[in-house]
Design a protein around this motif. Structure first.
Motif, mmCIF file in Angstrom:
data_model
loop_
_atom_site.group_PDB
_atom_site.id
_atom_site.type_symbol
_atom_site.label_atom_id
_atom_site.label_comp_id
_atom_site.label_asym_id
_atom_site.label_seq_id
_atom_site.Cartn_x
_atom_site.Cartn_y
_atom_site.Cartn_z
ATOM 1 N N ASP A 204 0.816 -1.207 0.000
ATOM 2 C CA ASP A 204 0.000 0.000 0.000
ATOM 3 C C ASP A 204 0.857 1.268 0.000
ATOM 4 O O ASP A 204 0.328 2.364 0.126
ATOM 5 C CB ASP A 204 -0.921 0.016 1.230
ATOM 6 N N LYS A 205 2.160 1.121 -0.122
ATOM 7 C CA LYS A 205 3.061 2.248 -0.045
ATOM 8 C C LYS A 205 3.781 2.457 -1.374
ATOM 9 O O LYS A 205 3.803 1.576 -2.227
ATOM 10 C CB LYS A 205 4.084 2.024 1.070
ATOM 11 N N PHE A 217 24.561 15.631 6.386
ATOM 12 C CA PHE A 217 25.533 14.772 5.702
ATOM 13 C C PHE A 217 24.824 13.521 5.175
ATOM 14 O O PHE A 217 23.910 12.998 5.801
ATOM 15 C CB PHE A 217 26.630 14.378 6.683
ATOM 16 N N GLN A 218 25.261 13.032 4.028
ATOM 17 C CA GLN A 218 24.710 11.795 3.453
ATOM 18 C C GLN A 218 25.770 11.125 2.605
ATOM 19 O O GLN A 218 26.436 11.780 1.805
ATOM 20 C CB GLN A 218 23.463 12.098 2.605
ATOM 21 N N ASN A 219 25.951 9.801 2.771
ATOM 22 C CA ASN A 219 26.954 9.101 1.954
ATOM 23 C C ASN A 219 26.361 8.040 1.029
ATOM 24 O O ASN A 219 27.072 7.510 0.185
ATOM 25 C CB ASN A 219 28.048 8.490 2.837
ATOM 26 N N TYR A 220 25.075 7.730 1.167
ATOM 27 C CA TYR A 220 24.398 6.808 0.245
ATOM 28 C C TYR A 220 22.967 7.289 -0.006
ATOM 29 O O TYR A 220 22.311 7.821 0.893
ATOM 30 C CB TYR A 220 24.336 5.392 0.816
ATOM 31 N N ILE A 221 22.501 7.080 -1.232
ATOM 32 C CA ILE A 221 21.085 7.269 -1.541
ATOM 33 C C ILE A 221 20.426 5.903 -1.442
ATOM 34 O O ILE A 221 20.786 4.974 -2.170
ATOM 35 C CB ILE A 221 20.887 7.856 -2.946
ATOM 36 N N LEU A 222 19.439 5.783 -0.545
ATOM 37 C CA LEU A 222 18.829 4.497 -0.231
ATOM 38 C C LEU A 222 17.324 4.522 -0.499
ATOM 39 O O LEU A 222 16.686 5.569 -0.395
ATOM 40 C CB LEU A 222 19.081 4.140 1.237
ATOM 41 N N PRO A 223 16.747 3.353 -0.797
ATOM 42 C CA PRO A 223 15.301 3.292 -1.071
ATOM 43 C C PRO A 223 14.488 2.996 0.199
ATOM 44 O O PRO A 223 14.921 2.248 1.075
ATOM 45 C CB PRO A 223 15.196 2.122 -2.054
ATOM 46 N N PHE A 224 13.294 3.591 0.245
ATOM 47 C CA PHE A 224 12.375 3.386 1.359
ATOM 48 C C PHE A 224 10.947 3.273 0.835
ATOM 49 O O PHE A 224 10.630 3.765 -0.243
ATOM 50 C CB PHE A 224 12.444 4.560 2.346
ATOM 51 N N GLU A 229 -0.085 7.807 6.201
ATOM 52 C CA GLU A 229 -1.265 7.375 6.945
ATOM 53 C C GLU A 229 -1.787 8.497 7.835
ATOM 54 O O GLU A 229 -2.961 8.520 8.195
ATOM 55 C CB GLU A 229 -0.918 6.144 7.783
ATOM 56 N N THR A 230 -0.903 9.410 8.241
ATOM 57 C CA THR A 230 -1.297 10.585 9.021
ATOM 58 C C THR A 230 -0.816 11.813 8.260
ATOM 59 O O THR A 230 -0.459 11.718 7.082
ATOM 60 C CB THR A 230 -0.667 10.544 10.424
ATOM 61 N N HIS A 231 -0.786 12.966 8.923
ATOM 62 C CA HIS A 231 -0.289 14.166 8.252
ATOM 63 C C HIS A 231 1.229 14.144 8.141
ATOM 64 O O HIS A 231 1.813 15.003 7.490
ATOM 65 C CB HIS A 231 -0.752 15.429 8.993
ATOM 66 N N HIS A 232 1.890 13.164 8.770
ATOM 67 C CA HIS A 232 3.330 12.977 8.626
ATOM 68 C C HIS A 232 3.591 11.743 7.762
ATOM 69 O O HIS A 232 2.906 10.726 7.896
ATOM 70 C CB HIS A 232 4.004 12.789 9.991
ATOM 71 N N ALA A 233 4.593 11.839 6.894
ATOM 72 C CA ALA A 233 4.971 10.683 6.081
ATOM 73 C C ALA A 233 5.721 9.674 6.941
ATOM 74 O O ALA A 233 6.517 10.050 7.809
ATOM 75 C CB ALA A 233 5.829 11.119 4.899
#
Length: 348
Positions: A204-205, A217-224, A229-233
């Motif tokens: 459902d996502k 800071f970020q060292n990898y681009i990752l999938p999620f 379901e609420t006003h927050h992802a």
């Protein structure tokens, strides 16, 4: 679904490589804007590279927000073509021999693993006067799921913005693309999680690749997986290297409350550091180190005296090297151990 289904993760480079070669990037953008421009004419230009993430911004300050009506193109389709031509030129120019010799990531990707998606083209009025100042064209990115599939997923919070003014001139360029050679590896595509504290109805996502904010800071681009379901992802991991961080507080009758660092996903072996600041005294007290340590699987706990503070948690996966930052307001704070600057990761 196929249990052997794969999904890519993409490595990012240190933004310092762009900052150290700022003049080359500036010259490359100027050449894409207008080949006749000289680098010596930079008094009319503003160029900046964000040191933490590599976001780029370029403006022609003599062409933005002028106090007279400009003769702008009236056809949005033609404006879009101008923007596309500029981006194609910029991508090609940043694959030059000079970039390759210095091993500098291109300003924009020119790869079959990335799709550039047009979002909108609109006229912008002057912020003070009743004038049409320029056109604004925005684009976003999608990244390829894996080598075999033709599926692409959105790269969240990564946009390209182009401002086009008089005589079709590019007068502004703003990029949230980070420095990368798009080196990738493929991992198992995760379809469910057995952790009861998280929803596992991933069908459902939507799947997205996550890009952090400008100061993170970020060292990898990752999938999620992303759900609203609420006003927050809400996010749950979609690959073996992806993980999420959450803090939960257990109130007690004692002076201290119990704080848990909960991690879903990843290898299960992590090191962490926790910092805090008091919202109403941040300019006086600064950031303070609360605790640090390592743990395997599940969560780790620490106690904090009751108070209102914002916690900042850095977590590094020992096996994969993925580093992630999490911020959350909470009503506890430990005794200060030491002051520390946390603009850059404290874990390596």
């Amino acid at each position: 679904m196929d249990g052997d289904e794969k999904i890519r993760i993409y490595a990012l480079e240190n933004p310092l490589i762009w900052i150290e070669n700022e003049e080359l990037l500036f010259r490359t953008i100027l050449k894409a804007v207008n080949p006749s421009f000289s680098f010596s004419l930079n008094k009319n230009f503003i160029f900046h590279i964000s040191p933490t993430c590599g976001w780029l911004s370029f403006e022609r300050k003599d062409q933005l927000w002028t106090k007279f009506q400009k003769a702008l193109i009236q056809d949005a389709i033609e404006v879009k073509k101008v923007a596309h031509k500029f981006l194609r030129t910029l991508a090609v120019e940043s694959l030059s021999n000079e970039f390759k010799a210095k091993k500098i990531p291109p300003i924009l990707p020119n790869s079959i693993d990335v799709k550039l998606i047009h979002n909108s083209t609109r006229l912008v009025t002057h912020f003070e006067l009743a004038l049409l100042d320029h056109w604004l064209v925005t684009f976003s990115f999608q990244l390829r799921k894996n080598k075999e599939d033709s599926v692409f997923y959105p790269l969240e919070d990564c946009t390209i913005t182009i401002r086009i003014g008089y005589q079709n001139d590019v007068i502004g360029f703003y990029s949230q693309w980070r420095p990368t050679f798009l080196k990738s590896s493929e991992e198992k595509f995760i379809h469910e999680h057995k952790d009861e504290s998280h929803s596992n109805h991933n069908e459902d996502k939507t799947v997205v690749y996550e890009l952090y904010g400008e100061n993170d800071f970020q060292n990898y681009i990752l999938p999620f997986y992303k759900s609203a379901e609420t006003h927050h992802a809400n996010y749950t991991p979609a690959s073996e290297s992806s993980f999420t961080i959450a803090l939960t507080e257990s109130f007690t009758l004692q002076e201290d409350n119990l704080i848990s660092i909960n991690i879903l996903g990843g290898s299960g072996a992590f090191v962490y550091s926790v910092y805090a600041y008091k919202p109403d005294e941040v300019f006086n007290s600064g950031y303070f180190k609360v605790t640090e340590g390592s743990f395997k699987n599940g969560d780790t706990k620490f106690t904090l005296p009751k108070a209102v503070y914002n916690l900042i948690v850095w977590v590094a996966d020992i096996k994969t090297g993925v580093i992630k930052k999490h911020e959350q307001s909470i009503y506890s704070l430990a005794e200060v151990i030491e002051e520390n600057n946390i603009d850059t990761p404290i874990l390596t």
